[in-house]
Write a protein that holds these residues in place. Structure first.
Motif, PDB file in Angstrom:
ATOM      1  N   ILE A   1       0.824  -1.212   0.000  1.00 33.50           N
ATOM      2  CA  ILE A   1       0.000   0.000   0.000  1.00 33.50           C
ATOM      3  C   ILE A   1       0.857   1.261   0.000  1.00 33.50           C
ATOM      4  O   ILE A   1       0.635   2.172  -0.809  1.00 33.50           O
ATOM      5  CB  ILE A   1      -0.976   0.008   1.197  1.00 33.50           C
ATOM      6  N   ALA A   2       1.839   1.342   0.883  1.00 37.63           N
ATOM      7  CA  ALA A   2       2.655   2.551   1.000  1.00 37.63           C
ATOM      8  C   ALA A   2       3.411   2.862  -0.285  1.00 37.63           C
ATOM      9  O   ALA A   2       3.672   4.030  -0.588  1.00 37.63           O
ATOM     10  CB  ALA A   2       3.638   2.411   2.162  1.00 37.63           C
ATOM     11  N   ILE A   3       3.723   1.839  -1.056  1.00 38.12           N
ATOM     12  CA  ILE A   3       4.459   2.041  -2.308  1.00 38.12           C
ATOM     13  C   ILE A   3       3.517   2.461  -3.433  1.00 38.12           C
ATOM     14  O   ILE A   3       3.712   3.483  -4.085  1.00 38.12           O
ATOM     15  CB  ILE A   3       5.228   0.756  -2.682  1.00 38.12           C
ATOM     16  N   LEU A   4       2.464   1.667  -3.658  1.00 40.35           N
ATOM     17  CA  LEU A   4       1.570   1.955  -4.781  1.00 40.35           C
ATOM     18  C   LEU A   4       0.688   3.181  -4.540  1.00 40.35           C
ATOM     19  O   LEU A   4       0.283   3.844  -5.497  1.00 40.35           O
ATOM     20  CB  LEU A   4       0.707   0.735  -5.096  1.00 40.35           C
ATOM     21  N   ALA A   5       0.401   3.492  -3.294  1.00 37.87           N
ATOM     22  CA  ALA A   5      -0.422   4.675  -3.000  1.00 37.87           C
ATOM     23  C   ALA A   5       0.313   5.970  -3.326  1.00 37.87           C
ATOM     24  O   ALA A   5      -0.311   7.040  -3.377  1.00 37.87           O
ATOM     25  CB  ALA A   5      -0.865   4.666  -1.539  1.00 37.87           C
ATOM     26  N   LEU A   6       1.611   5.900  -3.569  1.00 34.70           N
ATOM     27  CA  LEU A   6       2.372   7.080  -3.989  1.00 34.70           C
ATOM     28  C   LEU A   6       2.030   7.500  -5.415  1.00 34.70           C
ATOM     29  O   LEU A   6       2.142   8.672  -5.763  1.00 34.70           O
ATOM     30  CB  LEU A   6       3.879   6.788  -3.931  1.00 34.70           C
ATOM     31  N   LEU A   7       1.610   6.547  -6.237  1.00 33.29           N
ATOM     32  CA  LEU A   7       1.408   6.827  -7.663  1.00 33.29           C
ATOM     33  C   LEU A   7       0.369   7.916  -7.955  1.00 33.29           C
ATOM     34  O   LEU A   7       0.682   8.871  -8.673  1.00 33.29           O
ATOM     35  CB  LEU A   7       1.063   5.536  -8.411  1.00 33.29           C
ATOM     36  N   PRO A   8      -0.883   7.811  -7.459  1.00 36.05           N
ATOM     37  CA  PRO A   8      -1.873   8.828  -7.856  1.00 36.05           C
ATOM     38  C   PRO A   8      -1.521  10.272  -7.481  1.00 36.05           C
ATOM     39  O   PRO A   8      -1.549  11.145  -8.358  1.00 36.05           O
ATOM     40  CB  PRO A   8      -3.161   8.375  -7.156  1.00 36.05           C
ATOM     41  N   PRO A   9      -1.179  10.563  -6.223  1.00 34.72           N
ATOM     42  CA  PRO A   9      -0.943  11.975  -5.909  1.00 34.72           C
ATOM     43  C   PRO A   9       0.279  12.563  -6.599  1.00 34.72           C
ATOM     44  O   PRO A   9       0.255  13.706  -7.052  1.00 34.72           O
ATOM     45  CB  PRO A   9      -0.794  12.004  -4.386  1.00 34.72           C
ATOM     46  N   PHE A  10       1.341  11.763  -6.722  1.00 28.17           N
ATOM     47  CA  PHE A  10       2.558  12.317  -7.295  1.00 28.17           C
ATOM     48  C   PHE A  10       2.526  12.328  -8.821  1.00 28.17           C
ATOM     49  O   PHE A  10       3.092  13.225  -9.447  1.00 28.17           O
ATOM     50  CB  PHE A  10       3.784  11.617  -6.718  1.00 28.17           C
TER      51      PHE A  10
ATOM     52  N   VAL B   1     -11.483  16.626   2.044  1.00 27.61           N
ATOM     53  CA  VAL B   1     -10.574  16.905   3.169  1.00 27.61           C
ATOM     54  C   VAL B   1      -9.226  17.405   2.651  1.00 27.61           C
ATOM     55  O   VAL B   1      -8.650  18.342   3.199  1.00 27.61           O
ATOM     56  CB  VAL B   1     -10.417  15.658   4.079  1.00 27.61           C
ATOM     57  N   VAL B   2      -8.733  16.789   1.578  1.00 25.56           N
ATOM     58  CA  VAL B   2      -7.468  17.253   0.990  1.00 25.56           C
ATOM     59  C   VAL B   2      -7.613  18.708   0.546  1.00 25.56           C
ATOM     60  O   VAL B   2      -6.725  19.523   0.792  1.00 25.56           O
ATOM     61  CB  VAL B   2      -7.046  16.353  -0.189  1.00 25.56           C
ATOM     62  N   HIS B   3      -8.724  19.037  -0.083  1.00 25.84           N
ATOM     63  CA  HIS B   3      -8.935  20.415  -0.536  1.00 25.84           C
ATOM     64  C   HIS B   3      -8.995  21.397   0.637  1.00 25.84           C
ATOM     65  O   HIS B   3      -8.538  22.525   0.522  1.00 25.84           O
ATOM     66  CB  HIS B   3     -10.205  20.516  -1.383  1.00 25.84           C
ATOM     67  N   LEU B   4      -9.579  20.961   1.754  1.00 28.82           N
ATOM     68  CA  LEU B   4      -9.622  21.833   2.943  1.00 28.82           C
ATOM     69  C   LEU B   4      -8.232  22.069   3.506  1.00 28.82           C
ATOM     70  O   LEU B   4      -7.891  23.183   3.918  1.00 28.82           O
ATOM     71  CB  LEU B   4     -10.505  21.212   4.027  1.00 28.82           C
ATOM     72  N   ILE B   5      -7.415  21.015   3.545  1.00 30.75           N
ATOM     73  CA  ILE B   5      -6.083  21.113   4.144  1.00 30.75           C
ATOM     74  C   ILE B   5      -5.089  21.760   3.188  1.00 30.75           C
ATOM     75  O   ILE B   5      -4.259  22.572   3.598  1.00 30.75           O
ATOM     76  CB  ILE B   5      -5.584  19.716   4.580  1.00 30.75           C
TER      77      ILE B   5
ATOM     78  N   TYR C   1       3.144  19.808  -1.493  1.00 33.89           N
ATOM     79  CA  TYR C   1       2.439  19.714  -0.207  1.00 33.89           C
ATOM     80  C   TYR C   1       1.093  19.022  -0.376  1.00 33.89           C
ATOM     81  O   TYR C   1       0.721  18.142   0.400  1.00 33.89           O
ATOM     82  CB  TYR C   1       2.267  21.115   0.390  1.00 33.89           C
ATOM     83  N   ARG C   2       0.361  19.405  -1.422  1.00 30.70           N
ATOM     84  CA  ARG C   2      -0.945  18.798  -1.689  1.00 30.70           C
ATOM     85  C   ARG C   2      -0.806  17.294  -1.967  1.00 30.70           C
ATOM     86  O   ARG C   2      -1.581  16.486  -1.463  1.00 30.70           O
ATOM     87  CB  ARG C   2      -1.622  19.499  -2.857  1.00 30.70           C
TER      88      ARG C   2
ATOM     89  N   THR D   1       2.089  25.842  -7.975  1.00 30.49           N
ATOM     90  CA  THR D   1       3.433  26.125  -7.502  1.00 30.49           C
ATOM     91  C   THR D   1       4.071  24.806  -7.100  1.00 30.49           C
ATOM     92  O   THR D   1       3.381  23.859  -6.716  1.00 30.49           O
ATOM     93  CB  THR D   1       3.412  27.071  -6.287  1.00 30.49           C
ATOM     94  N   PHE D   2       5.387  24.717  -7.193  1.00 34.86           N
ATOM     95  CA  PHE D   2       6.052  23.455  -6.874  1.00 34.86           C
ATOM     96  C   PHE D   2       5.822  23.080  -5.419  1.00 34.86           C
ATOM     97  O   PHE D   2       5.416  21.964  -5.108  1.00 34.86           O
ATOM     98  CB  PHE D   2       7.556  23.534  -7.170  1.00 34.86           C
ATOM     99  N   SER D   3       6.041  24.020  -4.525  1.00 34.68           N
ATOM    100  CA  SER D   3       5.899  23.700  -3.099  1.00 34.68           C
ATOM    101  C   SER D   3       4.438  23.425  -2.739  1.00 34.68           C
ATOM    102  O   SER D   3       4.139  22.499  -1.982  1.00 34.68           O
ATOM    103  CB  SER D   3       6.463  24.825  -2.229  1.00 34.68           C
ATOM    104  N   GLY D   4       3.511  24.211  -3.287  1.00 33.27           N
ATOM    105  CA  GLY D   4       2.092  23.994  -3.010  1.00 33.27           C
ATOM    106  C   GLY D   4       1.604  22.663  -3.567  1.00 33.27           C
ATOM    107  O   GLY D   4       0.853  21.938  -2.915  1.00 33.27           O
TER     108      GLY D   4
END
Length: 192
Positions: free
Chosen positions: A36-45, A182-186, A73-74, A67-70
């Protein structure tokens, strides 16, 4: 457990792969750490790098870039919040299994949830390339993978598979919507 052989088995021969998974004694920690920790990296990044490199079309505003940092972070927030979401979905699947004449088993429900999500994770890589994002629909193959694994993992009789799969699909869609909110709120999308 070899990650690539597991992914290949789930995509090409899900029936026999579920039989192997059912016989294994994979712990929750092993599943999270090695899969999970490995494959769950794919969608957000993949989404972050695709939008950062090529931009996002916003109607009349043209193409905008985060922005790169924004954006980073997201993506990080999306990733971190997705990890407990799998456990929550698995817990609910385990809890409702007896209503469909299945067996309650949180660990096996987590295995079912994580491994069934494999096509979605893999299809998210198309988010890197403009014009190919629509190929995310290949992730719907996960519904089939789930329905094949359901009788083996949760002992749900074949006559209840369709309704259980549909109920789970609504659960996953609701969880994904809540996750996105929740992601959009944070970490709201910061574009320039």
């Amino acid at each position: 457990m070899q990650l690539l052989s597991r992914v290949k088995g789930l995509i090409l021969t899900p029936q026999s792969e579920w039989a192997k998974i059912s016989e294994e004694d994979t712990s929750v920690l092993e599943l999270y750490r090695g899969y999970i920790a490995i494959l769950a990296l794919l969608p957000p990044f993949a989404s972050f790098f695709g939008s950062w490199l090529f931009g996002v079309s916003y109607g009349g505003s043209g193409v905008m870039h985060p922005t790169f940092s924004g954006g980073l972070y997201r993506a990080f927030v999306q990733y971190l919040l997705s990890l407990p979401a799998f456990f929550i979905v698995a817990f609910v699947i385990s809890a409702i299994a007896p209503h469909f004449e299945g067996k309650t088993d949180d660990r096996r429900a987590l295995l079912l949830t994580a491994y069934s999500y494999t096509p979605v994770w893999l299809a998210s890589v198309f988010g890197l390339i403009p014009g190919l994002r629509w190929l995310d629909v290949l992730g719907f193959y996960g519904i089939y993978v789930f329905s094949v694994g359901l009788p083996t993992m949760m002992r749900v009789p074949k006559e209840n598979l369709d309704v259980f799969t549909l109920a789970t699909l609504f659960l996953v869609v609701g969880t994904v919507a809540l996750h996105g909110w929740v992601v959009h709120l944070i970490a709201p999308q910061q574009l320039f």
